[in-house]
Every structure is written in C-alpha cells, then in structure tokens.
Scaffold this motif. Structure first.
Motif, PDB file in Angstrom:
ATOM      1  N   UNK A 178     -17.890 -41.158  13.371  1.00 38.88           N
ATOM      2  CA  UNK A 178     -16.509 -40.667  13.318  1.00 38.88           C
ATOM      3  C   UNK A 178     -16.210 -39.890  14.584  1.00 38.88           C
ATOM      4  N   UNK A 179     -15.044 -40.168  15.169  1.00 36.40           N
ATOM      5  CA  UNK A 179     -14.534 -39.399  16.300  1.00 36.40           C
ATOM      6  C   UNK A 179     -13.304 -38.663  15.811  1.00 36.40           C
ATOM      7  N   UNK A 180     -13.368 -37.348  15.815  1.00 39.98           N
ATOM      8  CA  UNK A 180     -12.308 -36.540  15.237  1.00 39.98           C
ATOM      9  C   UNK A 180     -11.422 -35.980  16.338  1.00 39.98           C
ATOM     10  N   UNK A 181     -10.165 -36.270  16.271  1.00 38.97           N
ATOM     11  CA  UNK A 181      -9.224 -35.925  17.341  1.00 38.97           C
ATOM     12  C   UNK A 181      -8.999 -34.428  17.431  1.00 38.97           C
ATOM     13  N   UNK A 182      -8.566 -33.995  18.616  1.00 38.49           N
ATOM     14  CA  UNK A 182      -8.371 -32.576  18.870  1.00 38.49           C
ATOM     15  C   UNK A 182      -7.192 -31.994  18.107  1.00 38.49           C
ATOM     16  N   UNK A 183      -6.335 -32.849  17.494  1.00 38.74           N
ATOM     17  CA  UNK A 183      -5.195 -32.292  16.769  1.00 38.74           C
ATOM     18  C   UNK A 183      -5.555 -31.926  15.336  1.00 38.74           C
ATOM     19  N   UNK A 234     -22.280 -34.358   5.875  1.00 36.27           N
ATOM     20  CA  UNK A 234     -21.402 -35.352   6.501  1.00 36.27           C
ATOM     21  C   UNK A 234     -19.949 -35.106   6.124  1.00 36.27           C
ATOM     22  N   UNK A 235     -19.684 -34.769   4.871  1.00 35.15           N
ATOM     23  CA  UNK A 235     -18.317 -34.513   4.428  1.00 35.15           C
ATOM     24  C   UNK A 235     -17.675 -33.386   5.233  1.00 35.15           C
ATOM     25  N   UNK A 236     -18.492 -32.416   5.635  1.00 32.81           N
ATOM     26  CA  UNK A 236     -17.988 -31.295   6.434  1.00 32.81           C
ATOM     27  C   UNK A 236     -17.917 -31.672   7.911  1.00 32.81           C
ATOM     28  N   UNK A 237     -19.043 -32.146   8.444  1.00 34.40           N
ATOM     29  CA  UNK A 237     -19.134 -32.369   9.887  1.00 34.40           C
ATOM     30  C   UNK A 237     -18.200 -33.471  10.370  1.00 34.40           C
ATOM     31  N   UNK A 238     -17.939 -34.473   9.545  1.00 35.30           N
ATOM     32  CA  UNK A 238     -17.053 -35.557   9.954  1.00 35.30           C
ATOM     33  C   UNK A 238     -15.608 -35.101  10.067  1.00 35.30           C
TER      34      UNK A 238
END
Length: 256
Positions: A4-9, A49-53
């Motif tokens: 997962x790549x989580x956007x800065x917004x 994973x639920x948190x870090x993603x």
C-alpha cells in the motif's frame, strides 16, 4: 497481501508521542515493512497491518525469504511483496511472532536482515514472539521488553529486562505482548511517527474499541483451569523454545 502507498493527503500529524522526540512530519515519506514467514500468527501481522497501511505518506510492504506463498499457523495463505534482499532501508520494521519463529532462531539470512534493518530504522516493532527473533539477533541485551505470556519467562536468556505490560517502549524499540496487543502497539508506533491525532483517526476508522465477553485475555485474569490447560497444550513448544533460548544465551554470553 498487497503493498500500500498512502498519499500525503491522509490525516496529518499533531503532537508527538512521548517515545519519539524526532517525530516525522507529513512531508517525509516513510518506508514500512513487515517480516513474513511460515507458521507466523497472522494477527501478529495483519493487526498492525490495519494500522500501518493507513499511516499517511507511507509505503507499506511485506518481505519474506521468497515471494512464494506461506501459511500461518492455522493455514491462512499469505504472500510477500518482495524478498528480504529487495527491501530498502526501512523507517519502521515490524517483526511478528508465532510458532514459526522457532525455525528462524538460527537463520542467518533472517537474523542478519533484522540486524541490518534495525541499525538504520527509526522504529523497530515486535509483536508476540517476534521479540525472541530480536533476541536471537542480539538486539535485546539491556532492553526493557515484553512478549507473549507463554514465552515471557524466556526474555532474560536474551539479556532483556522483562516488563509485564501490554506494550513496552525502550528507545526506538516498541514491543507488544501477545497477538492482539500488536494493534495497541501499532497505534502507539503510529502516534510516535505521525502524532496522536493521526493515530486516533486510524483507531476511529478501525472502530477499535474492544469489549471482550470474558476477562480471560491474560494469565492474571483468566480462570486457573484455563491457564493450566493452555500451559499443558503448549508444553512441547515451550520446552523447545527454552532449549533454543539457552543456546542463544550461550552465544551471546548472557548469564541467567
């Protein structure tokens, strides 16, 4: 499992957690990675994973000795995104536990990877008997730590100072006790990296507000006959883990 790549917004950080005085701001991307191995306990992996993603401006991936599917100790199939050799330097390295941890206690490839990643990581996070893997890598000497209650008495063999708490923080190392404690620890790690507001936002999205029907989640509160039966069921693996811990203690020069 997919990366997962989580956007800065995504939710922005606010106050730093007490254990991280150099909180990472939203403009700095984070590389987050978890170790995958055969017969781990999947909640040790998937709970955090639920948190870090959900951590903002981050990339989360799972790394294993190969990308072939492995099965957790109850048969759930999981697949790494990449091999250990392909992992960049991680900002947050996550080491889960489970019965399969025992097979890695003398695995130089895995232990060297843990040592190398820990040396450059902002945070090292273990769940359950993942702490024993950190111990086998020589990273627990002099550290306050915790692990699953059934392996808690082994921590001194690795030079650790056992602390009987659900989450224990020692510098940039964070230790969660057994299984579901990984969610609590992961939220604390998220607060340290991105601030308490972001961690609480993640908790809200997860609707993490446990209300268990029983108070049997700890050997201190579970009925004595339940604890006794559990210890008998775990007798073989406990003996094996103790023998391994004694061998590691000899290698590290730790006197118990």
């Amino acid at each position: 499992m997919e990366s997962h790549d989580n956007a800065a917004h995504d939710p922005a950080p606010h106050d730093p957690a007490p254990h991280d005085n150099a909180q990472t701001g939203p403009g700095r991307p984070l590389q987050i990675g978890s170790l995958l191995f055969e017969e781990l306990d999947q909640i040790d992996l998937t709970g955090p994973f639920e948190v870090f993603s959900r951590i903002s401006n981050s990339t989360y991936r799972i790394y294993g000795k190969s990308t072939a599917p492995v099965r957790d100790l109850h048969g759930l199939a999981l697949t790494a995104d990449a091999t250990l050799a392909d992992a960049p330097q991680l900002d947050l390295v996550h080491i889960p536990g489970g019965f399969g941890q025992e097979a890695l206690m003398d695995d130089d490839e895995v232990l060297n990877w843990i040592r190398s990643q820990a040396a450059g990581a902002r945070c090292v996070f273990s769940v359950c008997t993942g702490a024993l893997l950190l111990g086998a890598a020589g990273l627990l000497v002099g550290r306050r730590a915790t692990t699953h209650w059934a392996a808690f008495d082994l921590l001194p063999y690795f030079g650790a100072v056992p602390v009987d708490e659900r989450v224990v923080v020692d510098g940039n190392f964070v230790f969660a006790a057994g299984v579901t404690a990984g969610i609590d620890g992961a939220l604390q790690v998220a607060a340290g990296l991105r601030g308490a507001d972001e961690a609480q936002t993640i908790q809200l999205w997860m609707q993490y507000a446990p209300e268990p029907p029983f108070s049997a989640g700890s050997p201190h509160t579970a009925p004595a006959h339940i604890v006794g039966a559990s210890l008998r069921n775990l007798a073989t693996v406990r003996r094996q883990r103790e023998a391994t811990a004694r061998r590691v203690a000899d290698r590290l020069g730790v006197t118990v």
